[in-house]
Design a protein around this motif. Structure first.
Motif, PDB file in Angstrom:
ATOM      1  N   LEU A 196      10.596  -6.946  10.074  1.00 55.70           N
ATOM      2  CA  LEU A 196      10.872  -5.906   9.080  1.00 55.70           C
ATOM      3  C   LEU A 196      12.216  -6.149   8.392  1.00 55.70           C
ATOM      4  N   GLN A 197      12.206  -5.986   7.032  1.00 58.00           N
ATOM      5  CA  GLN A 197      13.433  -6.191   6.263  1.00 58.00           C
ATOM      6  C   GLN A 197      13.998  -4.879   5.707  1.00 58.00           C
ATOM      7  N   LYS A 198      13.096  -3.929   5.403  1.00 58.29           N
ATOM      8  CA  LYS A 198      13.556  -2.681   4.799  1.00 58.29           C
ATOM      9  C   LYS A 198      12.889  -1.495   5.474  1.00 58.29           C
ATOM     10  N   LEU A 199      13.724  -0.505   5.836  1.00 59.22           N
ATOM     11  CA  LEU A 199      13.241   0.693   6.516  1.00 59.22           C
ATOM     12  C   LEU A 199      13.864   1.928   5.867  1.00 59.22           C
ATOM     13  N   TRP A 200      12.986   2.838   5.394  1.00 55.45           N
ATOM     14  CA  TRP A 200      13.458   4.085   4.785  1.00 55.45           C
ATOM     15  C   TRP A 200      13.103   5.250   5.711  1.00 55.45           C
ATOM     16  N   LEU A 201      14.157   5.996   6.084  1.00 56.75           N
ATOM     17  CA  LEU A 201      13.989   7.149   6.984  1.00 56.75           C
ATOM     18  C   LEU A 201      14.689   8.390   6.416  1.00 56.75           C
ATOM     19  N   ASP A 202      14.622   8.580   5.101  1.00 56.22           N
ATOM     20  CA  ASP A 202      15.276   9.723   4.470  1.00 56.22           C
ATOM     21  C   ASP A 202      14.630  11.028   4.915  1.00 56.22           C
ATOM     22  N   LYS A 203      15.488  12.004   5.200  1.00 56.26           N
ATOM     23  CA  LYS A 203      15.076  13.363   5.570  1.00 56.26           C
ATOM     24  C   LYS A 203      13.959  13.356   6.620  1.00 56.26           C
ATOM     25  N   CYS A 204      14.270  12.731   7.740  1.00 54.94           N
ATOM     26  CA  CYS A 204      13.297  12.645   8.837  1.00 54.94           C
ATOM     27  C   CYS A 204      13.729  13.492  10.038  1.00 54.94           C
ATOM     28  N   GLY A 205      14.682  14.408   9.796  1.00 58.54           N
ATOM     29  CA  GLY A 205      15.137  15.281  10.887  1.00 58.54           C
ATOM     30  C   GLY A 205      15.973  14.564  11.925  1.00 58.54           C
ATOM     31  N   LEU A 245       0.851  -1.191   0.000  1.00 59.50           N
ATOM     32  CA  LEU A 245       0.000   0.000   0.000  1.00 59.50           C
ATOM     33  C   LEU A 245       0.883   1.236   0.000  1.00 59.50           C
ATOM     34  N   GLU A 246       0.751   2.037  -1.058  1.00 62.93           N
ATOM     35  CA  GLU A 246       1.567   3.245  -1.179  1.00 62.93           C
ATOM     36  C   GLU A 246       0.674   4.467  -1.037  1.00 62.93           C
ATOM     37  N   LEU A 247       0.952   5.278  -0.012  1.00 65.14           N
ATOM     38  CA  LEU A 247       0.162   6.473   0.286  1.00 65.14           C
ATOM     39  C   LEU A 247       1.025   7.736   0.281  1.00 65.14           C
ATOM     40  N   LYS A 248       2.052   7.708  -0.513  1.00 65.47           N
ATOM     41  CA  LYS A 248       3.045   8.786  -0.589  1.00 65.47           C
ATOM     42  C   LYS A 248       2.403  10.143  -0.892  1.00 65.47           C
ATOM     43  N   TRP A 249       2.898  11.182  -0.212  1.00 63.74           N
ATOM     44  CA  TRP A 249       2.486  12.577  -0.429  1.00 63.74           C
ATOM     45  C   TRP A 249       0.993  12.813  -0.226  1.00 63.74           C
ATOM     46  N   ASN A 250       0.442  12.209   0.808  1.00 64.99           N
ATOM     47  CA  ASN A 250      -0.930  12.507   1.209  1.00 64.99           C
ATOM     48  C   ASN A 250      -0.902  13.036   2.642  1.00 64.99           C
ATOM     49  N   ARG A 251      -1.728  13.991   2.962  1.00 67.20           N
ATOM     50  CA  ARG A 251      -1.683  14.654   4.277  1.00 67.20           C
ATOM     51  C   ARG A 251      -2.509  13.859   5.299  1.00 67.20           C
ATOM     52  N   LEU A 252      -2.018  12.671   5.588  1.00 72.52           N
ATOM     53  CA  LEU A 252      -2.740  11.786   6.506  1.00 72.52           C
ATOM     54  C   LEU A 252      -2.582  12.217   7.955  1.00 72.52           C
ATOM     55  N   VAL A 290       4.006   2.476   2.274  1.00 72.01           N
ATOM     56  CA  VAL A 290       4.797   3.674   1.956  1.00 72.01           C
ATOM     57  C   VAL A 290       4.024   4.880   2.467  1.00 72.01           C
ATOM     58  N   LEU A 291       4.620   5.570   3.466  1.00 73.53           N
ATOM     59  CA  LEU A 291       4.003   6.758   4.071  1.00 73.53           C
ATOM     60  C   LEU A 291       4.896   7.983   3.875  1.00 73.53           C
ATOM     61  N   TRP A 292       5.539   8.043   2.731  1.00 72.49           N
ATOM     62  CA  TRP A 292       6.476   9.106   2.366  1.00 72.49           C
ATOM     63  C   TRP A 292       5.741  10.453   2.323  1.00 72.49           C
ATOM     64  N   GLY A 293       6.242  11.436   3.093  1.00 70.37           N
ATOM     65  CA  GLY A 293       5.697  12.793   3.036  1.00 70.37           C
ATOM     66  C   GLY A 293       4.253  12.891   3.456  1.00 70.37           C
ATOM     67  N   CYS A 294       3.868  12.212   4.517  1.00 68.34           N
ATOM     68  CA  CYS A 294       2.466  12.207   4.957  1.00 68.34           C
ATOM     69  C   CYS A 294       2.229  13.082   6.186  1.00 68.34           C
ATOM     70  N   GLU A 295       3.186  14.018   6.458  1.00 61.56           N
ATOM     71  CA  GLU A 295       3.079  14.975   7.582  1.00 61.56           C
ATOM     72  C   GLU A 295       2.995  14.258   8.932  1.00 61.56           C
ATOM     73  N   LEU A 296       3.883  13.268   9.103  1.00 63.93           N
ATOM     74  CA  LEU A 296       3.920  12.510  10.360  1.00 63.93           C
ATOM     75  C   LEU A 296       4.960  13.090  11.307  1.00 63.93           C
ATOM     76  N   ASN A 337       9.994   8.151   4.623  1.00 64.28           N
ATOM     77  CA  ASN A 337      10.777   9.289   4.132  1.00 64.28           C
ATOM     78  C   ASN A 337      10.010  10.602   4.230  1.00 64.28           C
ATOM     79  N   LEU A 338      10.777  11.676   4.446  1.00 65.64           N
ATOM     80  CA  LEU A 338      10.262  13.049   4.437  1.00 65.64           C
ATOM     81  C   LEU A 338       9.125  13.276   5.422  1.00 65.64           C
ATOM     82  N   ASN A 339       9.284  12.730   6.613  1.00 67.32           N
ATOM     83  CA  ASN A 339       8.383  13.010   7.724  1.00 67.32           C
ATOM     84  C   ASN A 339       9.243  13.471   8.905  1.00 67.32           C
ATOM     85  N   GLU A 340       8.838  14.503   9.594  1.00 67.76           N
ATOM     86  CA  GLU A 340       9.636  15.047  10.705  1.00 67.76           C
ATOM     87  C   GLU A 340       9.459  14.194  11.963  1.00 67.76           C
TER      88      GLU A 340
END
Length: 1062
Positions: free
Chosen positions: A858-867, A775-782, A805-811, A835-838
């Motif tokens: 868990l096998q893969k974890l992405w934490l790019d630009k998470c402050g 389930l990919e929910l990238k760039w949604n203001r969840l 995928v919760l990339w850029g979801c304002e988390l 990715n891209l969540n503060e």
């Protein structure tokens, strides 16, 4: 009658009444005898005398009275009575005409079925201005919105039926108006409407006392001789026609001669054979010719309807002062016709919008008979509950119906040469297509043997243009598409002696197919019709209704032609013209409408990928047809596609009003992807992957997709990214996802305008759906609240989700506790992208609690630009040393610094570390951390990929340190990235040593560094070596010299297995 006689007798003097009684007593009228004196004496009053006349003469009472008035020489009284008789009869005649023309039969009417002419008749564009050759060519060739624009412009200067006899600019009123138009354009309907409107007092009320309709087709089968009075009487309700009174005012008479082109007379009579007496019996040919030439009833008026091809013959027998041409329906008229035909706005709008998206069919609907055929077929489908969007007639089928409708009136005529004429027309059409010619001269018409009067009117139009000081007569098909249709028919008809000696040199369909791709589109529609004509049902119909046989030998040639192309994938990434050409081949296969043929033709076909392309309604129907008819088709990718946009073949961009995106044309119950969704429901559909990215999907689209998901059991991947329909669309979609039939595994909803509001529906879906794995929910203001709701669903034992995928979801860190809890309870979850969540260090610490849990898989974890900073690296290091499943960790774009990486290295060195891929792109690293990284690489036997790009302070010194480890045989690293690390030639010696010694490294990224020629040369020397195991190197830089390019070229020559990216 009583009132008529009463008024006539009351105007007589006492003396004249006595004279009348004497005449009645002693004079016999037409053998009826005389009235006795005793009866006349009893008729003391005028009213008594009226009754006596009616009793004695019955229906001839008025005529008898007029006869006696003439005998008595009471001229004024006779004149008044004649006028009264005529006036009374005119009212009767008008009522008769109104009754006769109010209800008409359509071509397919059954017994007792009639339609109201006033309710169905739609205004036609009629012009009296002659067009130049260029204008006529544009009309013939244009289609879609261009043709609609031309018709709209013509409609602005259209004349009305009421203005046909208006004086011209010189003040001259025409006595004869010729109303010309192509077959099926509405000439007869217009003639009948004039009759009805006159009788209803809407046109020519004061201008003409009588209008008489003369049907030329009936003239052919009627009496061979007669008078003009016979022609008049045929229109009247009874035989008691006051013909003398009617003919008394010739200037008040209008004759409508309908279908002059159908008359079989030569009209080459000499002057002495013409007549002037309306009572004189003559051959019908002479009677009509006398009427046309104004020898007979010279002050009367004429409207003559004809096809343009008969104009020359018409000019031989009359001098016309005005020509008008019926062009057909404008766009607005077509819409009005649909609404009148269907009778309700919902069905009419649905049908009209559907036809409008098929640009060629919509174009041909300017011809009223095509409009009628189209509406008739669609109405029958609606009444039968058949969705015409799925079962509509092909273009070929509609054109065949048009052909049958024109031929049907001639099927029992004495003309036995119709088949021969059709073959000649086909030959002419094919020759014109090859020569890209649409206007044919008289010599060409003669060459093809089409100069006989019975050959031309049916399918060809005649136009006269000025050329220098002469006039040029040319012929054309009603529209280019009809010429293309006949050209296709030329290639499929079974060859006989006549076809063998055709003027067109080559009848081999293979030649047509060979030139198809080189034709610059001018053969496209011809080839499409070629496929359509080979449909089994159409072939049978042609044999049955026309008597012509289609050769079945061409079908294998078509199949071979399609199969030799053998594309496994239709990908639209080339020029615009090539895209049209590729998709047109699909239109051809759609036109044949035979699944067995399509399956055989596309047994190798697996994928359709269309990007940034305007799809017409027909394109969508074609694609949907293949989705359900091609079992090998597994993937359909539609990205940035506009649905419902017409005329992609035009050079000019259509006006904004004509460019319809999905949202503009969408209706609540009929979404733009309706056809596709119906195809997905078909049991023969084997599609596995569907992408509708950036296609402006409406809420209705999601409903249709949801319905499809509840039925389709083969679709595994659905990508609806960049369709901003918000929560409602996804809530509707979830209904289908929850259905037990749904087998979807991957759902992508990137940037779909989603908020917390849809997360409850998604959460509930996750509780019930056991097949969805990604389930990919990238760039949604969840937001945190939305993700918390999702976590409730993820914790459910039924959920089989493996990747989210919760990339850029304002988390923020606030939701990390729930995510951590999911990691400990949901053993199927193997990939999480945040990715891209503060989240910050505190958020990651909470996540790590779950990551370290023994139940976390868990096998893969992405934490790019998470402050993140070095403060969270200690706990991450602990995860690396304890997790038995984590194989990929991405920490790019976080300010970890050397201190943070040094802590991570502790975990990497741990013998239980399973990490294979580590992303440290742009993490503010310097050479200071390279010693620790080198140490970790020496001890870690599983890490195979390390990304260090965009760490500018790493520099040569840092890379040198790492190279020492890379040279070691125990290092298992396969991929390392050093782009944008401020490297120079100084580190190239160390790197070249790595290339010559390392047997594991396969990919090296050194892009955007200033290595210079000397550094590059050192690397190239090792890269040329056949023992070098590297398979890909990235060396892109902005200052690549020719000298450096020559070095790399030499490497490519000596080491062909190496991929060099510049």
């Amino acid at each position: 009658m009583d009132e008529l006689l009463l008024n006539a007798l009351e105007n007589l003097s006492e003396e004249d009444l006595k004279k009348l009684k004497l005449k009645l007593c002693y004079t016999d009228y037409e053998g009826k005898g005389t009235i006795s004196k005793n009866q006349l004496d009893k008729a003391a009053h005028v009213t008594d005398l009226v009754q006596l006349l009616i009793e004695f003469y019955s229906e001839d009472a008025v005529d008898a009275t007029l006869y006696f008035f003439d005998k008595m020489c009471v001229r004024d009284s006779a004149a008044r009575l004649r006028k009264a008789i005529e006036k009374d009869y005119r009212v009767k005649y008008e009522e008769h005409i109104k009754k006769q023309y109010q209800l008409i039969k359509e071509r397919n009417s059954r017994l007792g079925e009639n339609v109201n002419l006033s309710k169905i008749y739609t205004k036609l564009t009629i012009i009296s201005k002659l067009r130049c050759k260029k204008e006529r060519e544009h009309e013939i060739m244009a289609s879609g919105w261009k043709h609609a624009k031309i018709m709209t412009e013509r409609a602005r200067s259209s004349v009305t039926m009421n203005s046909l006899f208006n004086p011209d600019e010189n003040g001259q009123t025409p006595q004869i108006v010729v109303l010309q138009g192509a077959a099926g354009i509405g000439k007869t309907m217009t003639a009948k409407k004039i009759m009805l409107d006159w009788a209803s007092g809407e046109v020519y009320e004061n201008r003409f006392a009588y209008i008489f309709y003369i049907n030329c087709r009936e003239i052919n089968y009627g009496s061979k001789s007669g008078t003009v009075i016979d022609l008049i009487t045929k229109n009247c309700p009874d035989r008691n026609v006051p013909i003398k009174e009617i003919l008394f005012n010739q200037e008040k008479l209008l004759f409508i001669i309908d279908g002059f082109d159908e008359l079989r007379f030569s009209f080459d009579q000499k002057e002495d054979s013409l007549g002037t007496d309306p009572r004189k019996e003559m051959p019908v040919e002479d009677t009509l010719s006398s009427l046309f030439r104004k020898k007979l009833l010279p002050k009367s008026y004429l409207i003559i309807t004809t096809r343009p091809t008969a104009l020359e013959k018409l000019q031989q027998c009359m001098a016309c002062s005005r020509y008008a041409e019926i062009l057909g329906f404008s766009e607005d008229d077509r819409k009005e016709y649909f609404h009148k035909f269907f009778g309700n706005n919902i069905d009419a709008t649905k049908a009209f919008d559907f036809v409008k998206q098929n640009e060629m069919l919509f174009t041909m609907c300017f011809v009223p008979i095509v409009c009628w055929i189209t509406c008739t077929v669609m109405k029958q489908q609606l009444e039968a509950g058949i969705d015409f969007a799925q079962n509509s007639k092909t273009l070929t089928a509609v054109y065949m119906l048009f052909l049958y409708s024109l031929l049907e009136p001639h099927s029992h005529s004495r003309n036995q040469n119709m088949q021969d004429n059709l073959k000649k027309l086909c030959s002419l059409a094919a020759d014109g297509i090859w020569k890209q010619k649409i206007l044919f001269g008289e010599e060409e018409i003669k060459e093809y043997g089409l100069d006989k009067f019975y050959s031309l009117p049916l399918f060809l139009n005649e136009s006269v243009f000025k050329r220098d000081i002469d006039c040029l007569c040319v012929y054309s098909f009603i529209h280019l598409s009809f010429q293309e249709f006949f050209a296709a028919l030329f290639y499929v008809l079974e060859e006989d002696e006549q076809m063998k000696y055709s003027v067109t040199p080559n009848r081999d369909a293979k030649l047509l197919l060979e030139n198809y791709g080189k034709s610059g589109n001018y053969l496209m529609l011809t080839v499409r019709f070629l496929f359509g004509l080979l449909n089994e049902e159409i072939m049978k119909d042609i044999k049955k209704k026309i008597g012509l046989k289609i050769s079945p030998k061409i079908k294998p040639d078509l199949l071979k032609w399609v199969k030799t192309k053998k594309p496994k994938k239709l990908s639209f990434s080339s020029s615009h013209d090539e895209l049209i050409y590729k998709l047109e081949e699909f239109h051809c296969l759609y036109e044949i409408q035979e699944e067995s043929f399509v399956k055989s033709a596309l047994d190798h076909f697996t994928e359709i990928d269309i990007h940034n392309y305007p799809l017409t309604q027909m394109d969508q129907m074609v694609i949907s047809f293949f989705v359900k008819s091609c079992p090998t088709l597994k993937s359909l990718w539609l990205s940035v596609c506009k649905f419902g946009v017409e005329d992609k073949n035009e050079e000019l961009t259509a006006p904004p009003a004509k460019r319809l995106c999905l949202q503009e044309q969408a209706e609540p119950n009929n979404s733009p992807v309706y056809l596709l969704c119906q195809a997905l429901k078909d049991p023969n559909c084997k599609l596995k992957k569907l992408k509708l990215e950036k296609c402006s999907l409406t809420v209705a689209c999601y409903r249709d997709l949801s319905s499809a998901l509840s039925i389709n059991q083969t679709l595994r991947e659905l990508d609806l990214s960049y369709n901003d329909q918000g929560n409602q669309g996804v809530q509707d979609l979830c209904k289908g996802l929850k259905h037990p039939n749904c087998e979807l595994q991957t759902l992508r909803l990137e940037r779909c305008g989603l908020t917390t509001g849809c997360c409850g529906s998604l959460s509930h879906m996750l509780r019930t759906n056991q097949t969805l794995s990604e389930l990919e929910l990238k760039w949604n203001r969840l937001g945190d609240s939305g993700v918390k709701l999702l976590c409730e669903g993820l914790k459910c034992q039924n959920s089989g989700l493996q990747k989210i995928v919760l990339w850029g979801c304002e988390l923020t860190a606030d939701c990390c506790g729930e995510l951590s809890s999911v990691l400990t309870t949901r053993k199927t979850l193997t990939e999480v992208n945040l990715n891209l969540n503060e989240l910050g260090d505190s958020g990651v610490r909470r996540l790590c609690t779950g990551l370290k849990h023994p139940d976390c898989k868990l096998q893969k974890l992405w934490l790019d630009k998470c402050g993140l900073t070095a403060n969270c690296c200690g706990v991450l290091s602990s995860v690396l040393s304890t997790s038995q499943t984590l194989i990929e960790l991405s920490l790019n774009l976080n300010k970890l610094g050397d201190a943070g990486v040094k802590q991570l290295c502790k975990g990497l060195r741990h013998p239980d570390c399973k990490l294979q891929t580590l992303g440290l792109f742009r993490c503010d690293l310097t050479a200071d951390c390279c010693g620790d990284l080198s140490s970790a690489l020496g001890m870690n036997q599983v890490l195979t990929e390390l990304d260090l790009k965009w760490n500018r302070q790493l520099g040569d010194s840092g890379v040198k340190v790492l190279c020492e480890r890379l040279k070691h045989p125990g290092c298992r690293l396969k991929k390392i990235r050093f782009s944008w690390c401020d490297l120079t030639a100084d580190c190239c010696s160390d790197l070249s040593t790595v290339l010559s010694t390392n047997q594991i490294l396969t990919e090296l990224d050194l892009g955007e560094n200033n290595l210079g020629y000397s550094g590059l040369k050192l690397l190239c020397e090792k890269l040329k070596d056949q023992n070098c195991k590297l398979r890909k190197i990235r060396l892109r830089c902005s200052n690549m010299s020719e000298e450096m390019r020559r070095e790399l070229s030499a490497v490519e020559t000596m080491n062909p297995h190496l991929v060099i990216q510049l």
